[in-house]
Design an enzyme around this catalytic site. Structure first.
Site, PDB file in Angstrom:
ATOM      1  N   VAL A 131     -12.164   4.809   5.559  1.00 58.12           N
ATOM      2  CA  VAL A 131     -11.666   3.426   6.365  1.00 58.12           C
ATOM      3  C   VAL A 131     -10.163   3.596   6.145  1.00 58.12           C
ATOM      4  CG1 VAL A 131     -11.699   0.954   6.701  1.00 58.12           C
ATOM      5  CG2 VAL A 131     -13.862   2.080   6.410  1.00 58.12           C
ATOM      6  N   LYS A 132      -9.176   3.440   7.108  1.00 59.73           N
ATOM      7  CA  LYS A 132      -8.022   3.588   7.177  1.00 59.73           C
ATOM      8  C   LYS A 132      -7.475   1.936   7.126  1.00 59.73           C
ATOM      9  CE  LYS A 132      -5.023   6.773   9.046  1.00 59.73           C
ATOM     10  NZ  LYS A 132      -4.538   7.381  10.412  1.00 59.73           N
ATOM     11  N   ILE A 133      -6.673   1.661   6.305  1.00 60.20           N
ATOM     12  CA  ILE A 133      -6.052   0.216   6.257  1.00 60.20           C
ATOM     13  C   ILE A 133      -4.396   0.213   6.323  1.00 60.20           C
ATOM     14  CG2 ILE A 133      -6.241  -1.985   4.905  1.00 60.20           C
ATOM     15  CD1 ILE A 133      -9.138  -1.435   4.259  1.00 60.20           C
TER      16      ILE A 133
END
Ligand code: E4P
Length: 221
Positions: free
Chosen positions: A82-84
Site C-alpha cells: 500500500v502506497k501512502i
C-alpha cells in the site's frame, strides 16, 4: 538491485515481465487513470501477472480513510504493497497499517528527513522522486545518497525505492549508490537494453554467416 516498472499498463508489464527482468510494479493514481477498467481489476490483474510487489496507492488524505483503503487494497492480493503519501496523517496511517502487518510504500518523498520519518513510522519502502526534484533545479540523486547512507548507518530494514526516473543514467546512478530498487517507465527499461553496437554487431554476424554459407564448399573426408 531490483528493477520495477512504474506503470499500470498491462501490455507493457506482460511484455517486459516475460523477459524475466521485472521484480515488481509501482502504480499511482495518475498512472491508473490512464488505463481502461476499474482500479481494483487493474491491480488484481497485475498482481497475477507479476510475482513481486505491486504498489497501489490510497487516495484518502486522513488517517481513518487511509487505513480503511489500505486494508481493502491489501486484501486484493498477497503481493499488494500500500502506497501512502508522506504527509502527517500519512505517517500516522503508516504506523497503524504497518502495525497490522500490511507493507507500506511511503511515497512523494522529496527530502531525506521525510524518508527518515517514514522509516521510523514503519514503512517497508520509501520512494524519493528524483526526476521531479531535478525538474525544479535540485539534484534528486542527493536524496537517494542520503537515504542509502542513513539506511546503512542504522541497519534500517526499509528499502530505498527510487522513483520518478527519467532516463537510463538515473537507474545506473541509483544502482552505484546502492539503492534497493529503481522503478521506471517501461520505455526506460526498454532503452536500457539498447546499444547501437549490439545492433550493428549482430547485423554483421548474420551477413557474414550468409556469405560464408554461399561461398564455402562442403568438407570432404
Ligand atoms: C513512483 O512510485 C511514482 O509512481 C513515480 O515514479 C512518479 O514519477 P513521475 O515523476 O514520472 O510521475
Amino acid at each position: 538491485m531490483k528493477l520495477f516498472l512504474d506503470t499500470a499498463n498491462f501490455e507493457w508489464i506482460r511484455k517486459l515481465n516475460q523477459m524475466g527482468i521485472v521484480d515488481g510494479i509501482t502504480t499511482n493514481p495518475t498512472l491508473v487513470a490512464k488505463e481502461q477498467g476499474e482500479f481494483e481489476e487493474i491491480i488484481v490483474r497485475i498482481c497475477k501477472e507479476v510475482r513481486g510487489d505491486v504498489s497501489a496507492e490510497v487516495v484518502a488524505t486522513e488517517h481513518d480513510g487511509m487505513v480503511s483503503e489500505a486494508k481493502h487494497l491489501s486484501s486484493l492480493a498477497p503481493n499488494v504493497v500500500v502506497k501512502i503519501p508522506v504527509i502527517p496523517e500519512g505517517l500516522r496511517a503508516t504506523k497503524t497499517v504497518s502495525g497490522l502487518g500490511i507493507r507500506v510504500n511511503v511515497t512523494l518523498v522529496f527530502s531525506a528527513n521525510q524518508g527518515l520519518l517514514a522509516a521510523k513510522a514503519g514503512a517497508s519502502f520509501i520512494s524519493p522522486f528524483i526526476g521531479r526534484l531535478d525538474d525544479i533545479g535540485q539534484r534528486g540523486m542527493e536524496v537517494v545518497e542520503d537515504l542509502v547512507k542513513i539506511r546503512d548507518n542504522y541497519g534500517l530494514k526499509t528499502e530505498v525505492l527510487v522513483g520518478s526516473i527519467r532516463h537510463p543514467q538515473h537507474v545506473l546512478e541509483a544502482a552505484k549508490i546502492g539503492a534497493d530498487i529503481a522503478t521506471m517507465p517501461p520505455e526506460i527499461m526498454e532503452k536500457m537494453m539498447m546499444h547501437p553496437l549490439t545492433d550493428s554487431g549482430l547485423k554483421r554476424f548474420l551477413e557474414d554467416w550468409q556469405k560464408a554459407k554461399k561461398a564455402k564448399p562442403p568438407i570432404t573426408v
